[in-house]
Scaffold this motif. Structure first.
Motif, PDB file in Angstrom:
ATOM      1  N   LEU A  68      72.948 -27.447 -98.803  1.00 58.84           N
ATOM      2  CA  LEU A  68      73.857 -27.335 -97.671  1.00 58.84           C
ATOM      3  C   LEU A  68      75.029 -26.457 -98.086  1.00 58.84           C
ATOM      4  O   LEU A  68      75.226 -26.180 -99.260  1.00 58.84           O
ATOM      5  N   TRP A  69      75.758 -25.988 -97.096  1.00 59.14           N
ATOM      6  CA  TRP A  69      76.899 -25.124 -97.348  1.00 59.14           C
ATOM      7  C   TRP A  69      78.160 -25.827 -96.912  1.00 59.14           C
ATOM      8  O   TRP A  69      78.186 -26.526 -95.899  1.00 59.14           O
ATOM      9  N   VAL A  70      79.225 -25.654 -97.680  1.00 62.78           N
ATOM     10  CA  VAL A  70      80.529 -26.191 -97.311  1.00 62.78           C
ATOM     11  C   VAL A  70      81.555 -25.070 -97.320  1.00 62.78           C
ATOM     12  O   VAL A  70      81.439 -24.103 -98.078  1.00 62.78           O
ATOM     13  N   ALA A  71      82.540 -25.224 -96.445  1.00 62.93           N
ATOM     14  CA  ALA A  71      83.720 -24.362 -96.457  1.00 62.93           C
ATOM     15  C   ALA A  71      84.824 -25.194 -97.091  1.00 62.93           C
ATOM     16  O   ALA A  71      85.083 -26.321 -96.667  1.00 62.93           O
ATOM     17  N   ARG A  72      85.451 -24.669 -98.123  1.00 56.77           N
ATOM     18  CA  ARG A  72      86.492 -25.397 -98.859  1.00 56.77           C
ATOM     19  C   ARG A  72      87.841 -24.749 -98.585  1.00 56.77           C
ATOM     20  O   ARG A  72      88.009 -23.538 -98.744  1.00 56.77           O
ATOM     21  N   THR A  73      88.805 -25.575 -98.206  1.00 54.16           N
ATOM     22  CA  THR A  73      90.164 -25.084 -97.959  1.00 54.16           C
ATOM     23  C   THR A  73      90.858 -24.862 -99.300  1.00 54.16           C
ATOM     24  O   THR A  73      90.417 -25.381-100.332  1.00 54.16           O
ATOM     25  N   PRO A  74      91.948 -24.121 -99.314  1.00 56.94           N
ATOM     26  CA  PRO A  74      92.696 -23.942-100.561  1.00 56.94           C
ATOM     27  C   PRO A  74      93.153 -25.267-101.177  1.00 56.94           C
ATOM     28  O   PRO A  74      93.306 -25.372-102.391  1.00 56.94           O
ATOM     29  N   SER A  75      93.327 -26.308-100.359  1.00 57.24           N
ATOM     30  CA  SER A  75      93.748 -27.610-100.895  1.00 57.24           C
ATOM     31  C   SER A  75      92.575 -28.442-101.407  1.00 57.24           C
ATOM     32  O   SER A  75      92.779 -29.527-101.944  1.00 57.24           O
ATOM     33  N   GLY A  76      91.332 -27.938-101.244  1.00 62.19           N
ATOM     34  CA  GLY A  76      90.165 -28.648-101.760  1.00 62.19           C
ATOM     35  C   GLY A  76      89.406 -29.463-100.727  1.00 62.19           C
ATOM     36  O   GLY A  76      88.375 -30.047-101.028  1.00 62.19           O
ATOM     37  N   GLU A  77      89.902 -29.517 -99.510  1.00 63.86           N
ATOM     38  CA  GLU A  77      89.203 -30.252 -98.450  1.00 63.86           C
ATOM     39  C   GLU A  77      87.920 -29.502 -98.090  1.00 63.86           C
ATOM     40  O   GLU A  77      87.919 -28.278 -97.992  1.00 63.86           O
ATOM     41  N   GLU A  78      86.815 -30.234 -97.909  1.00 65.18           N
ATOM     42  CA  GLU A  78      85.525 -29.605 -97.622  1.00 65.18           C
ATOM     43  C   GLU A  78      85.063 -29.906 -96.208  1.00 65.18           C
ATOM     44  O   GLU A  78      85.244 -31.011 -95.708  1.00 65.18           O
ATOM     45  N   HIS A  79      84.446 -28.893 -95.604  1.00 63.56           N
ATOM     46  CA  HIS A  79      83.856 -29.020 -94.275  1.00 63.56           C
ATOM     47  C   HIS A  79      82.407 -28.581 -94.383  1.00 63.56           C
ATOM     48  O   HIS A  79      82.131 -27.437 -94.764  1.00 63.56           O
ATOM     49  N   VAL A  80      81.477 -29.495 -94.055  1.00 66.05           N
ATOM     50  CA  VAL A  80      80.053 -29.151 -94.104  1.00 66.05           C
ATOM     51  C   VAL A  80      79.748 -28.217 -92.946  1.00 66.05           C
ATOM     52  O   VAL A  80      80.108 -28.494 -91.796  1.00 66.05           O
ATOM     53  N   LEU A  81      79.094 -27.102 -93.253  1.00 69.35           N
ATOM     54  CA  LEU A  81      78.732 -26.139 -92.220  1.00 69.35           C
ATOM     55  C   LEU A  81      77.463 -26.591 -91.496  1.00 69.35           C
ATOM     56  O   LEU A  81      76.839 -27.580 -91.862  1.00 69.35           O
ATOM     57  N   ASP A  82      77.066 -25.869 -90.468  1.00 68.39           N
ATOM     58  CA  ASP A  82      76.029 -26.309 -89.545  1.00 68.39           C
ATOM     59  C   ASP A  82      74.610 -26.325 -90.099  1.00 68.39           C
ATOM     60  O   ASP A  82      73.732 -26.898 -89.469  1.00 68.39           O
ATOM     61  N   TRP A  83      74.342 -25.704 -91.231  1.00 67.92           N
ATOM     62  CA  TRP A  83      72.972 -25.598 -91.716  1.00 67.92           C
ATOM     63  C   TRP A  83      72.755 -26.455 -92.949  1.00 67.92           C
ATOM     64  O   TRP A  83      73.421 -26.301 -93.962  1.00 67.92           O
ATOM     65  N   ILE A  84      71.782 -27.369 -92.840  1.00 64.17           N
ATOM     66  CA  ILE A  84      71.344 -28.198 -93.965  1.00 64.17           C
ATOM     67  C   ILE A  84      69.857 -27.931 -94.124  1.00 64.17           C
ATOM     68  O   ILE A  84      69.102 -27.964 -93.154  1.00 64.17           O
ATOM     69  N   VAL A  85      69.420 -27.649 -95.343  1.00 63.11           N
ATOM     70  CA  VAL A  85      68.030 -27.273 -95.598  1.00 63.11           C
ATOM     71  C   VAL A  85      67.312 -28.405 -96.325  1.00 63.11           C
ATOM     72  O   VAL A  85      67.811 -28.922 -97.327  1.00 63.11           O
ATOM     73  N   GLU A  86      66.152 -28.770 -95.821  1.00 60.12           N
ATOM     74  CA  GLU A  86      65.259 -29.736 -96.471  1.00 60.12           C
ATOM     75  C   GLU A  86      63.967 -28.987 -96.771  1.00 60.12           C
ATOM     76  O   GLU A  86      63.237 -28.593 -95.870  1.00 60.12           O
ATOM     77  N   ARG A  87      63.711 -28.753 -98.037  1.00 62.47           N
ATOM     78  CA  ARG A  87      62.499 -28.020 -98.435  1.00 62.47           C
ATOM     79  C   ARG A  87      61.305 -28.961 -98.479  1.00 62.47           C
ATOM     80  O   ARG A  87      61.416 -30.077 -98.947  1.00 62.47           O
ATOM     81  N   LYS A  88      60.178 -28.493 -97.963  1.00 60.33           N
ATOM     82  CA  LYS A  88      58.939 -29.271 -97.997  1.00 60.33           C
ATOM     83  C   LYS A  88      57.781 -28.357 -98.404  1.00 60.33           C
ATOM     84  O   LYS A  88      57.780 -27.177 -98.097  1.00 60.33           O
TER      85      LYS A  88
END
Length: 75
Positions: free
Chosen positions: A49-69
Motif C-alpha cells: 500500500l502507499w501512504v502520504a506522510r506529512t512533514p510531522s510524520g502523520e500518515e494517510h493511506v492512499l486509495d490503492w491497496i494491492v493484494e497479490r495472488k
C-alpha cells in the motif's frame, strides 16, 4: 488514519510492503523500487500500500491497496 487529507504540499510518498511478502514471493523484486522509498511492516490488509506522510510524520493511506495472488492461491 484521518479521513481528511490536508494540503499535500510537503508530503512524501512511501510504498509500504508487508513483511511477510519480503520473506516469500516479493523479496527478489524489491530492487525495482529503488526510485521510491519503501518500508516493510506487518499489514492487516493487502501486500502493498502507499501512504502520504506529512512533514510531522502523520500518515494517510492512499486509495490503492494491492493484494497479490497466484493461481495456486485461488485453487
Amino acid at each position: 488514519v484521518p479521513t481528511h487529507v490536508p494540503d499535500p504540499v510537503g508530503f512524501t510518498f512511501h510504498l509500504i510492503v508487508d513483511i511477510r511478502e519480503t520473506a516469500r514471493r516479493l523479496g527478489a523484486q524489491l530492487h525495482t523500487f529503488r526510485e521510491m522509498p519503501y518500508e516493510t511492516r506487518t499489514l492487516d490488509v493487502g501486500d502493498l500500500l502507499w501512504v502520504a506522510r506529512t512533514p510531522s510524520g502523520e500518515e494517510h493511506v492512499l486509495d490503492w491497496i494491492v493484494e497479490r495472488k497466484t493461481v495456486t492461491d485461488l485453487a
